[in-house]
Write an enzyme that holds these catalytic residues in place. Sequence first.
Site, short mmCIF file in Angstrom:
data_model
loop_
_atom_site.label_atom_id
_atom_site.label_comp_id
_atom_site.label_asym_id
_atom_site.label_seq_id
_atom_site.Cartn_x
_atom_site.Cartn_y
_atom_site.Cartn_z
CG ASN A 1 2.67 4.00 -7.48
OD1 ASN A 1 1.97 3.12 -8.01
ND2 ASN A 1 2.57 5.27 -7.81
CG ASP B 1 -2.19 0.81 1.00
OD1 ASP B 1 -3.24 0.20 0.76
OD2 ASP B 1 -2.13 2.06 1.04
CG ASP C 1 -9.91 -3.92 -3.05
OD1 ASP C 1 -10.67 -3.33 -3.83
OD2 ASP C 1 -10.12 -4.03 -1.83
CB CYS D 1 -14.78 0.18 -5.64
SG CYS D 1 -13.34 1.22 -5.40
N1 SAH Z 1 -8.15 -4.26 -0.04
C1 SAH Z 1 -8.56 -3.38 1.03
C2 SAH Z 1 -9.11 -2.05 0.53
C3 SAH Z 1 -8.23 -1.28 -0.39
S1 SAH Z 1 -8.65 0.40 -0.54
C4 SAH Z 1 -9.58 -4.09 1.92
O1 SAH Z 1 -10.18 -5.11 1.52
O2 SAH Z 1 -9.77 -3.64 3.05
C5 SAH Z 1 -7.46 1.03 -1.59
C6 SAH Z 1 -6.08 1.20 -0.98
O3 SAH Z 1 -5.20 1.53 -2.04
C7 SAH Z 1 -5.92 2.33 0.03
O4 SAH Z 1 -5.43 1.79 1.23
C8 SAH Z 1 -4.88 3.29 -0.59
O5 SAH Z 1 -3.94 3.79 0.36
C9 SAH Z 1 -4.17 2.39 -1.57
N2 SAH Z 1 -3.59 3.02 -2.76
C10 SAH Z 1 -4.13 3.95 -3.57
N3 SAH Z 1 -3.34 4.18 -4.65
C11 SAH Z 1 -2.26 3.36 -4.52
C12 SAH Z 1 -1.11 3.11 -5.31
N4 SAH Z 1 -0.90 3.75 -6.46
N5 SAH Z 1 -0.23 2.19 -4.87
C13 SAH Z 1 -0.42 1.52 -3.71
N6 SAH Z 1 -1.50 1.72 -2.94
C14 SAH Z 1 -2.41 2.62 -3.32
#
Ligand code: SAH
Length: 385
Positions: A267, A240, A288, A328
């Site tokens: 990232n 994340d 996700d 989503c």
């Molecule tokens: N899978 C999780 C929900 C994910 S929400 C669950 O089931 O609870 C999306 C997440 O993506 C967030 O925590 C956000 O910090 C992260 N995020 C957003 N853009 C990102 C990127 N480019 N690289 C890594 N993480 C990212």
Amino acid sequence: MTAVVTAKGAERWKQGHPWIYRSDVAEEPGNDPGIIRVTDRRSRFLGQALYSPRSEIRLRLLTRGEEPVDAAWWGERISAAAGRRAGIEASAWRAVHAEGDGLPSLVVDKYGPWVVAQLLSAGLERARDDVLAGIRTALAPEGILLRNDAGVRRHEGLPAEVVLAYGQVPELVEVAEDGMRYLAAPWSGQKTGAFLDQRENRALVARHAKSGGRVLDLFTYHGSFALHLARPAAEVIAVDQSAEALARGADNARLNGIGNIVWREANAFDLLRELEQRKERFDTIVLDPPAFAKTKDTLPRAVAGYKEINLRAMRILAREGVLFTCSCSYHVSRDVFQAMLADAARDSGRRLQLLAVCGAAGDHPELVNVPETGYLKGALLRAVD
Ligand code: SAH
């Protein structure tokens, strides 16, 4: 107060959609939001609705009847919605999914004995006291926190705020989910503190994960998928870009005595490229991401983003490996999502079986005639080449 709607507006309700837009309101009831009567041009009564004088979505249907919409009314409706959630294998679940439960713009999530709710329209905000009384009657919580900091409130002319409306709600709440425990953060976490909508998908992917395999959980947040996958797997890499979310993920792993998750702040786009270059392979991959398409205009860029991560994930999937992927974005329809997957699968050169077409968990119900209630779409794929 009464609003008069055009024939087109009335037709939307007939078609089963609870929203009437600004352009289909012939006579506005004034500038005051709240619960109002709605008629057609011949003064025929059509129902009672939440009125939002500043939103494009002017009217949200509450009832076709003339009964008083008071605290008792909210209590009964919330109680009925909660009653439909019997048998959930978790201590946190959604009791009211807004339009999906016939209670437009109201979200009520239960975290054990506490409730985190969202009032997402100006009309509903006016009914706040009755709604809170209804929640207390229906769910008897120890506290109610209003996470009224969701972006959609801006379109309603409402402030972003987090308010303790009743009793006490702790900073962190321990949630039990399918034999796993995790800490949710109602005051500061995403949504109402956790992603409850993926609960069934987490269990589904765990059932398909290879025993002793290697797992990559991208966009892990506080490790929700990673925790469930750590049981069957040898090793999990949970990724994340939020250090804070990852720190809670590490706490969650400790809470469950799990020691095989590596937490990586990165990232996801860059990391996928790197993993592909290094020819790494994973038996289970979860994608996700957050909603890439925030508006209709950004849809083409968003689809390109989804395709990029899916294509790379497909390429690094081991033989017989399983990929759970989802979107989503409310603007990405099921058709667009499936077409994007087909496109990525073709470019990847992999043969991918569609094991399951997924949506949000059952406590986030979709209405057949209201596509907006079905924002989450996912697919479980297996590489068989
Ligand atoms: N899978 C999780 C929900 C994910 S929400 C669950 O089931 O609870 C999306 C997440 O993506 C967030 O925590 C956000 O910090 C992260 N995020 C957003 N853009 C990102 C990127 N480019 N690289 C890594 N993480 C990212």
